[in-house]
Motif scaffolding. Structure first.
Motif, PDB file in Angstrom:
ATOM      1  N   GLN A  11      25.185  12.054   4.462  1.00 37.69           N
ATOM      2  CA  GLN A  11      26.280  12.065   5.424  1.00 37.69           C
ATOM      3  C   GLN A  11      26.486  10.683   6.041  1.00 37.69           C
ATOM      4  O   GLN A  11      27.614  10.199   6.182  1.00 37.69           O
TER       5      GLN A  11
ATOM      6  N   ASP B  86      29.766   8.173   5.512  1.00 38.36           N
ATOM      7  CA  ASP B  86      30.485   7.579   6.638  1.00 38.36           C
ATOM      8  C   ASP B  86      30.550   6.058   6.510  1.00 38.36           C
ATOM      9  O   ASP B  86      31.577   5.440   6.812  1.00 38.36           O
TER      10      ASP B  86
ATOM     11  N   GLU C 174      40.967  11.787  19.274  1.00 40.31           N
ATOM     12  CA  GLU C 174      39.802  11.638  18.391  1.00 40.31           C
ATOM     13  C   GLU C 174      38.830  10.610  18.957  1.00 40.31           C
ATOM     14  O   GLU C 174      37.610  10.811  18.951  1.00 40.31           O
TER      15      GLU C 174
ATOM     16  N   ALA D 164      34.999  11.225  20.385  1.00 38.64           N
ATOM     17  CA  ALA D 164      33.881  10.454  19.842  1.00 38.64           C
ATOM     18  C   ALA D 164      33.134   9.708  20.948  1.00 38.64           C
ATOM     19  O   ALA D 164      31.903   9.589  20.906  1.00 38.64           O
TER      20      ALA D 164
ATOM     21  N   GLU E 131      30.929  12.230  22.598  1.00 37.12           N
ATOM     22  CA  GLU E 131      29.787  12.539  21.736  1.00 37.12           C
ATOM     23  C   GLU E 131      28.745  11.430  21.800  1.00 37.12           C
ATOM     24  O   GLU E 131      27.538  11.694  21.880  1.00 37.12           O
ATOM     25  N   ALA E 132      29.207  10.183  21.774  1.00 39.95           N
ATOM     26  CA  ALA E 132      28.277   9.056  21.832  1.00 39.95           C
ATOM     27  C   ALA E 132      27.506   9.050  23.147  1.00 39.95           C
ATOM     28  O   ALA E 132      26.284   8.843  23.172  1.00 39.95           O
TER      29      ALA E 132
ATOM     30  N   ARG F 157      24.707  11.466  23.335  1.00 37.38           N
ATOM     31  CA  ARG F 157      23.534  11.058  22.555  1.00 37.38           C
ATOM     32  C   ARG F 157      22.859   9.823  23.137  1.00 37.38           C
ATOM     33  O   ARG F 157      21.923   9.279  22.536  1.00 37.38           O
TER      34      ARG F 157
ATOM     35  N   ARG G  51      25.285   3.100  15.055  1.00 41.13           N
ATOM     36  CA  ARG G  51      24.824   4.478  15.227  1.00 41.13           C
ATOM     37  C   ARG G  51      25.861   5.354  15.915  1.00 41.13           C
ATOM     38  O   ARG G  51      25.620   6.533  16.152  1.00 41.13           O
ATOM     39  N   LEU G  52      26.999   4.782  16.242  1.00 41.86           N
ATOM     40  CA  LEU G  52      28.057   5.544  16.895  1.00 41.86           C
ATOM     41  C   LEU G  52      28.756   6.450  15.889  1.00 41.86           C
ATOM     42  O   LEU G  52      28.650   6.238  14.667  1.00 41.86           O
ATOM     43  N   PRO G  53      29.482   7.465  16.364  1.00 48.01           N
ATOM     44  CA  PRO G  53      30.323   8.249  15.449  1.00 48.01           C
ATOM     45  C   PRO G  53      31.229   7.320  14.650  1.00 48.01           C
ATOM     46  O   PRO G  53      31.713   6.302  15.156  1.00 48.01           O
ATOM     47  N   VAL G  54      31.484   7.660  13.404  1.00 51.33           N
ATOM     48  CA  VAL G  54      32.167   6.742  12.500  1.00 51.33           C
ATOM     49  C   VAL G  54      33.576   6.397  12.985  1.00 51.33           C
ATOM     50  O   VAL G  54      34.082   5.297  12.727  1.00 51.33           O
TER      51      VAL G  54
ATOM     52  N   ARG H 149      33.059   3.510  15.208  1.00 47.44           N
ATOM     53  CA  ARG H 149      32.707   2.338  14.411  1.00 47.44           C
ATOM     54  C   ARG H 149      33.956   1.721  13.798  1.00 47.44           C
ATOM     55  O   ARG H 149      34.103   0.484  13.759  1.00 47.44           O
TER      56      ARG H 149
END
Length: 880
Positions: A450, A454, A508, A512, A515-516, A519, A539-542, A545
């Motif tokens: 996965q 990405d 979006e 994200a 979400e980041a 975490r 390491r962030l959501p794509v 990135r």
């Protein structure tokens, strides 16, 4: 509430859920309300409650394996303020290799809990080993493990076991362990024993290989050549001054390190660059000096001439990139401050570009998090093949498995080290694959796949954003990746297009960012903008990135940037550069770059001349707990936040205002710590919100009558008086109204004139003063005072203090008599009523809170005693 129930850290009370029913009604109701309003997962997972007794903020914490792990790790947290039970802030630590951990967990349980004694024994072991000597940084697993090892122990279950002899080698010959340093020509050349920065970057990106020759063009004294040769690399070099006789030969890798900046003639400089690129077969590394704060010399040609008659040409990062691109007509990749790569081999360039959008730590993280790392699965019958695996065969399988996790798919034979003897031990790679699937955890490979997918989506998205012409021939590994993850090239491009479109959609991006933050990858402000350190971008959501990568393609000079702010709704990106970011707890901003991705433009704001450099407050917010020095920074930030100097979510204060406020609160910054001031203040300086220091020195009846000089000598006493005022008296005044001090600080001189019924060694009125022998007068530390609230029942005042404030000792003399209260750095919370016995002597009896009165005020179970003693006369020593 039981006296020994709960772990208290400053204003925070930690308690296990099994103990909630034993709390006072007010605290119990607050927690019950928070649990009722919490998300379903919080209600079911949280096993520890953290309650801030000053702000009433509640945090629901989920610790893994609380009753079996001696120092359990935090896995999830939900926090909420009592003014809005709907806004729970969530944080997951599931992906962290250095999560917070819990110490002294027995304090969270009732005294009657059957496991409490066992937990107390673990704590006693830790105390005996000195593991709690420095408590500011032990709250994270990595730091805790280092401290245990530094004491010569390891943790085995719930026991500390001495370490055996260290059998690891103390020598590390890998290039990655070497430090960076410049390489200069002629008089600017320095003798060094380390590898230069550009050569280290070649190693970091995988371009130092035993089967590739490296040529150092302008090698100076040859330090890089010596270091690389010692490590077994094929390396040669030439220098017009130190090694003019050496042969100049084409090589796979050519290093032109700190050569261009010492050539004053522009034509000769261009010829040196072009000559180096002609010699290059695969990749050329070029390094120059960048502009510093001052130039060491006088202007000369397009640079500076120094007092040693040497020349230096300084570049900016963007000027350097443009110069290389113009002179070579090739794409330039800046890989560090003043270091750029230019590729002759276009397949190698493809792989390099793809790797720039690739997570670097995926294998390490997957193997570190999994308990099944490179071990056979338990409770599964082993085949005859796997049961006969030798250590040598197991090592081969480990290599193949690590390569599979790196690729996100099973490797082909030419993607493994040539020296791996697969055929000799297993016959074929296909057979190795079959065996691997019976031994290792497939979910690890799925996670790696996965991440790799990405990475590739991001690569193709950036190709589209840059409008880069597609390569005529894709390099072999990229072809295999496309087939494994997308089916074909068209599917790969379509996936990149979708990612680019997602990155342009505010909802979006906002999701994200949330979400980041959940975490622990950055801090989400009130406008849903994510502030994040550059070290965790990959390491962030794509989607993030991609968003950040688009911005970094518009403004390429990121060599000095530490923080990035993602504006989730405006299509903007802010880059922030700070001086002393790594070493200062409050680094100062020197540059801010605001990029408009939609307009593909940017604005640069410099600080330092016209504008004061803003301080970065709460730096740990923007870092991950795995960041080097995070624990120390987090401890500093918590200490600063506890002072409540400004609104935590604001931009903070200018540096001078901060210094003034810290001085008022008796603190100074030393390194990465807030420490108590050692300055003796003016007696008329404010001591808290309602007093001056003088008020505590001139309130006693004897002092006023005799006009005795009653002034502390030690700075620690002023610190203790300030703490007493702010932690005890100011809250009392805010709740009950003004108070009258009847007895405060007592110096040695004053105590000589109070003839009876005082106990200087116990009563804390001497604070931190010392006797003639230089020893503390009172070993309890802290400070104490006696006060009365006019027209108030002092029993109710005492009960309110016991319920709400972190007092050390409290002595109640009667409903209309002054109350004695003290505060110390580690308050014990002991309260007594002084009751007269049959002989008339006052004896302290424990004072307990009872139910609230009809008016809603807390009451105590004690009754008033004889009120005949004057306010400053204390008990005889035996009564304490």
């Amino acid at each position: 509430m039981h006296a020994n129930l709960g772990k208290v850290v400053l204003d925070d009370l930690y308690i296990h859920r099994v103990s909630v029913d034993l709390l006072d009604s007010a605290l119990r109701q607050l927690i019950i309300t928070a649990l009722a309003a919490a998300p379903t997962l919080a209600y079911s997972h949280a096993n520890v409650i953290k309650l801030n007794r000053r702000s009433s903020r509640v945090s629901l914490l989920a610790y893994a394996d609380f009753f079996n792990d001696p120092f359990p790790s935090l896995t999830e947290s939900w926090s909420v303020g009592s003014d809005d039970w709907k806004e729970f802030r969530y944080r997951s630590y599931a992906d962290s290799l250095n999560p917070p951990i819990l110490h002294r967990k027995e304090l969270l349980l009732p005294p009657s809990h059957p496991q409490r004694k066992a937990f107390e024994e673990v704590t006693r072991q830790a105390e005996a080993l000195g593991l709690f000597d420095e408590t500011s940084t032990i709250g994270f697993r990595g730091n805790w493990q280092k401290i245990i090892a530094s004491k010569g122990y390891r943790l085995d279950g719930d026991r500390f076991v001495p370490l055996a002899n260290d059998t690891s080698s103390s020598l590390d010959s890998s290039l990655g362990a070497l430090c960076s340093g410049p390489v200069m020509r002629h008089l600017t050349a320095l003798s060094r024993s380390v590898v230069s920065a550009p050569v280290q970057l070649l190693d970091r990106h995988g371009f130092l290989r035993n089967d590739w020759a490296l040529f150092d063009y302008g090698c100076g004294r040859g330090d890089d050549i010596a270091a690389l040769s010692a490590n077994g690399y094929s390396v040669a070099g030439w220098d017009p001054y130190y090694r003019p006789e050496n042969t100049i030969v084409p090589s796979a890798v050519v290093n032109l390190g700190f050569v261009l900046n010492v050539i004053e003639d522009q034509r000769e400089r261009r010829d040196a660059l072009r000559r180096a690129f002609e010699l290059t077969e695969k990749v050329l590394s070029v390094a120059v000096m960048l502009h510093g704060s001052s130039a060491p010399g006088v202007p000369y040609c397009d640079g500076f001439r120094t007092s040693r008659n040497t020349f230096q040409k300084y570049f900016s990062q963007e000027e350097f990139r443009q110069y290389l691109a113009h002179e070579l007509n090739e794409e330039v990749f800046l890989v560090g401050p003043g270091v750029g790569f230019i590729f002759k081999d276009k397949e190698l360039e493809q792989r390099f570009i793809a790797n720039r959008y690739r997570r670097k730590d995926i294998v390490h993280r997957l193997l570190s998090r999994s308990k099944e790392t490179l071990k056979p699965k338990r409770n599964r019958p082993q085949s005859r093949v796997t049961s006969r695996l030798t250590d040598e065969k197991r090592a081969i399988l480990d290599i193949v498995w690590s390569a599979a996790l790196e690729l996100g798919r099973m490797p082909e034979r030419d993607e493994l080290e040539a020296t791996v003897p697969i055929e000799e031990h297993f016959g074929s790679l296909r057979r190795v694959t079959r065996i691997i699937y019976t031994i290792y955890a497939k979910d690890q490979l799925q996670s790696a796949a996965q991440v790799r997918a990405d990475d590739l989506r991001l690569f193709f998205a950036m190709q589209l954003f840059e409008r880069r012409a597609p390569y005529r021939n894709l390099e072999r590994r990229l072809q295999r990746d496309i087939k494994a993850f997308f089916g074909d090239y068209r599917g790969a491009n379509a996936s990149g297009t979708r990612l680019l479109l997602d990155a342009a959609e505010s909802p979006e991006v906002r999701r994200a960012c949330e979400e980041a933050a959940e975490r622990g990858m950055g801090w989400l402000d009130g406008e849903s903008a994510l502030h994040v350190h550059v070290s965790v971008i990959d390491r962030l959501p794509v989607v993030l990135r991609a968003y950040i990568s688009c911005g970094l393609l518009i403004y390429a000079d990121t060599s000095e940037v530490q923080l990035v702010k993602v504006h989730s709704s405006s299509g903007k990106l802010t880059l922030m550069a700070y001086e002393d970011f790594e070493t200062s707890p409050l680094p100062r901003m020197v540059k801010r770059v605001k990029i408009s991705i939609r307009r593909q433009d940017y604005d640069v704001f410099e600080y330092g001349d016209k504008y004061e450099k803003p301080l970065l407050y709460y730096k740990s917010r923007y870092l991950h707990e795995e960041y080097h020095g995070y624990a120390e920074q987090h401890a500093f930030d918590e200490s600063l936040a506890a002072l409540e100097l400004f609104e935590p979510n604001s931009y903070g204060l200018p540096a001078r205002e901060l210094d003034d406020l810290l001085d008022q609160r008796r603190f100074v910054i030393e390194g990465l710590r807030l420490v108590r001031s050692q300055r003796v203040p003016s007696l008329d300086q404010p001591c808290g919100m309602n007093f001056r220091y003088r008020d505590f020195l001139e309130c006693a009846e004897t002092q006023r009558q005799l006009l005795i000089k009653n002034v502390p000598e030690r700075p620690e006493t002023y610190n203790a008086l300030y703490d007493l005022a702010t932690r005890i008296l100011d809250p009392v005044i805010e709740y009950f109204g003004s108070v009258r001090l009847t007895y405060g600080f007592c110096s040695r001189e004053l105590s000589r004139h109070i003839k009876a019924q005082i106990a200087p060694k116990l009563d804390q009125h001497a604070a931190h003063e010392r006797n003639a022998a230089g020893n503390p007068i009172c070993l309890r530390g802290g400070a104490a005072c006696d006060f009365i609230v006019e027209d108030e029942d002092m029993e109710e005042v005492a009960a309110w203090i016991m319920l709400h404030l972190p007092f050390d000792r409290l002595y109640f003399y009667g409903k209309d008599r002054p109350l004695h209260v003290s505060y110390a750095e580690s308050p014990v919370g002991l309260a007594y009523e002084l009751q007269a016995n049959a002989s008339g002597r006052r004896v302290p009896r424990p004072m307990r809170r009872s139910q609230q009165t009809g008016s809603g005020e807390p009451r105590c179970e004690c009754t008033a005693a004889d009120n005949s003693k004057p306010p400053e006369r204390r008990l005889a020593r035996r009564a304490w």
